[in-house]
Design an enzyme around this catalytic site. Structure first.
Site, short mmCIF file in Angstrom:
data_model
loop_
_atom_site.label_atom_id
_atom_site.label_comp_id
_atom_site.label_asym_id
_atom_site.label_seq_id
_atom_site.Cartn_x
_atom_site.Cartn_y
_atom_site.Cartn_z
N PHE A 280 1.72 -3.68 4.00
CA PHE A 280 1.89 -5.04 4.38
C PHE A 280 3.35 -5.33 4.22
O PHE A 280 3.97 -4.98 3.01
CB PHE A 280 1.24 -5.78 3.61
CG PHE A 280 -0.47 -5.94 3.85
CD1 PHE A 280 -0.72 -5.31 5.00
CD2 PHE A 280 -1.45 -6.76 3.48
CE1 PHE A 280 -2.15 -5.41 5.52
CE2 PHE A 280 -2.89 -6.77 3.68
CZ PHE A 280 -3.24 -6.15 4.78
N GLU B 83 -0.99 4.17 14.40
CA GLU B 83 -0.53 5.71 13.67
C GLU B 83 -0.52 6.85 14.56
O GLU B 83 0.12 7.69 14.92
CB GLU B 83 -1.43 5.84 12.40
CG GLU B 83 -0.75 6.91 11.57
CD GLU B 83 -1.32 6.55 10.15
OE1 GLU B 83 -0.95 7.94 9.45
OE2 GLU B 83 -2.34 6.25 9.74
N HIS C 143 -2.39 7.19 6.94
CA HIS C 143 -2.70 5.95 6.41
C HIS C 143 -4.13 5.79 6.55
O HIS C 143 -4.97 5.46 5.87
CB HIS C 143 -1.87 5.14 6.90
CG HIS C 143 -1.91 3.87 5.98
ND1 HIS C 143 -1.81 3.78 4.52
CD2 HIS C 143 -2.12 2.46 6.40
CE1 HIS C 143 -2.14 2.58 4.28
NE2 HIS C 143 -2.14 1.86 5.22
N CYS D 19 0.80 -1.33 0.02
CA CYS D 19 0.02 -0.12 -0.01
C CYS D 19 0.80 1.51 -0.07
O CYS D 19 0.38 2.53 -0.04
CB CYS D 19 -1.14 -0.11 1.15
SG CYS D 19 -1.94 -1.49 1.21
N HIS E 47 -9.88 2.16 0.36
CA HIS E 47 -8.41 1.87 0.51
C HIS E 47 -8.15 1.51 -0.95
O HIS E 47 -8.27 0.55 -1.51
CB HIS E 47 -7.90 0.90 1.25
CG HIS E 47 -6.61 0.74 1.73
ND1 HIS E 47 -5.45 1.46 0.84
CD2 HIS E 47 -5.90 0.09 2.56
CE1 HIS E 47 -4.41 1.16 1.41
NE2 HIS E 47 -4.55 0.42 2.26
N LYS F 265 -9.51 8.07 3.50
CA LYS F 265 -9.91 6.75 3.10
C LYS F 265 -11.35 6.43 3.35
O LYS F 265 -11.90 5.48 3.03
CB LYS F 265 -8.99 5.58 3.65
CG LYS F 265 -7.52 5.35 2.78
CD LYS F 265 -6.86 4.28 3.44
CE LYS F 265 -5.72 4.23 2.75
NZ LYS F 265 -4.47 5.04 3.06
#
Length: 415
Positions: free
Chosen positions: A401, A314, A303, A163, A340, A335
């Site tokens: 990831f 985060e 994110h 991502c 996403h 998002k």
């Protein structure tokens, strides 16, 4: 090193098929989530997604060209073309040997892979595969196709870091310009993973929301009831170039890139470090590279995927790095609107930061009704409604990831 500026933008998203539509939806808090229409998702745990609305490749390509491209590459070509036109490059006299393409995708042609294997299994006695199978599937092919389209002979490749992929693409392009390897890049990323194996795969990881009853508001970062991300698709493109190159050709400048951060969690295949170790390090590195202090930052586009662990990690990292400044800046997770976009997320969200700088308006985190009790209520998460404020410096965070972390620092352009 040379200063690097943004001179063109292009998008294809679930909430807007061009830059103007995208920003209008962001500032108005529009959700792109809906029931999946591309395939029958009734038997899946998740039956909704943020799809590109009413997408028909023949609106953009002739039939022969469309057949040679996976959907992810189509999305990339569309977003990049808008950025190309937006930057005024159609009539620009530039050295194409010093113009490059770095275009990302976290997964690449998963739709092509699925369809080809499906066809093989249906007729395995006589194996037949399309001669375009491999070139349609590989995640670097969009970069190659864009170079062929525009005749750009400078650095050309794709970046893959889940991502964080398109953020890595932007960072690479930024550094190659600073190092005088090239003068100008079209960069960004695209993704098209809303298909049975994409949805099924993420379902098996328990990464996606399964809130089929409230699908319109299921992407809810920081909310106590969040249960995973909502998968999206599309692409985002930027034209970035050396300041003197942009000025020489009379380009409009929308923002300046002044730094970046890179780090690894070195912790887990899919889960973030619970204390935000990698996220802290990437923002620390970004501030250092940009030569700015925490109090210089006005906005962080996080994110913010709406996964239970990711959002907490985060937020902890932001408080760790920014200290008291964490309560003075705006934070938002777009998002919540776009879903996403996986490997395209970094590019699309970088554009959200640029819009915030340009318009002095922070796009909201929508669907935030009940704050997670583990999240500090004094943080300004820009809940549900856009907020006006002076925005001079903004960060775009993207994490992938594998523990890949990126942060890009944008500044309002000042000659």
């Amino acid at each position: 090193m040379r200063r690097v500026v943004v001179t063109g933008m292009g998008v294809l998203t679930p909430i807007g098929k061009n830059v103007e539509e995208y920003w209008d939806s962001l500032r108005n808090g529009v959700s792109g989530s809906d029931l999946i229409k591309r395939f029958d998702a009734e038997k899946f745990k998740t039956r909704f997604a943020c799809e590109i609305k009413d997408y028909d490749p023949l609106d953009y390509f002739d039939r022969k060209s469309a057949r040679k491209m996976d959907t992810y590459a189509q999305f990339g070509m569309i977003a990049a073309e808008e950025a190309f036109q937006h930057a005024g490059l159609a009539d620009a006299d530039i050295d194409k040997e010093r113009a490059g393409i770095i275009w990302a995708s976290g997964i690449g042609g998963i739709e092509t892979f699925y369809r080809e294997i499906e066809g093989f299994l249906e007729n395995d006695k006589t194996p037949r595969f399309s001669p375009f199978f491999i070139p349609k599937m590989i995640s670097d092919i969009a970069a190659g196709m864009l170079a062929m389209k525009y005749g750009y002979q400078g650095p050309n490749y794709g970046t893959v870091s889940a991502c964080a992929s398109s953020s890595n693409a932007i960072i690479d392009a930024y550094n190659l310009i600073r190092l005088e390897v090239a003068d100008i890049f079209i960069t960004g990323g695209s993704e098209a993973s809303i298909n049975p194996i994409g949805v099924g795969g993420f379902n098996s990881m328990q990464a996606m929301s399964t809130n089929n009853e409230e699908y319109k508001t299921a992407s809810r970062p920081f909310d106590a009831s969040r249960d995973g991300f909502v998968i999206g698709e599309g692409g985002g493109g930027l034209v970035i170039e050396a300041l003197e190159h942009a000025q020489k050709r009379g380009a409009t400048i929308y923002a300046e890139i002044i730094g970046f951060g890179l780090s690894a969690d070195a912790f887990h295949l899919t889960a973030p470090h619970p204390e935000g170790r990698g996220a802290s390090l990437v923002m620390k590195n970004a501030l250092k590279e940009a030569k700015i202090k925490p109090e210089d930052v006005d906005y962080i586009n996080v994110h913010g995927t709406a996964t239970p662990l990711g959002d907490l990690s985060e937020v902890k990292a932001i408080k760790n790095i920014f200290g008291d400044q964490a309560y003075k800046l705006n934070i938002s997770a777009t998002k919540s609107m776009t879903g996403h976009l996986l490997g395209a997320a970094g590019a699309v969200e970088s554009l959200a930061v640029i819009f915030a700088l340009k318009n002095n308006l922070i796009p909201p985190t929508i669907n935030l009704k009940t704050l997670d009790p583990e999240i500090d209520p004094k943080l300004n998460l820009t809940p549900n409604v856009a907020q006006e404020r002076e925005v001079n410096i903004g960060l775009s965070n993207t994490f992938g990831f594998g523990g890949h972390n990126t942060s890009i620092v944008f500044r309002k352009f000042d000659e």
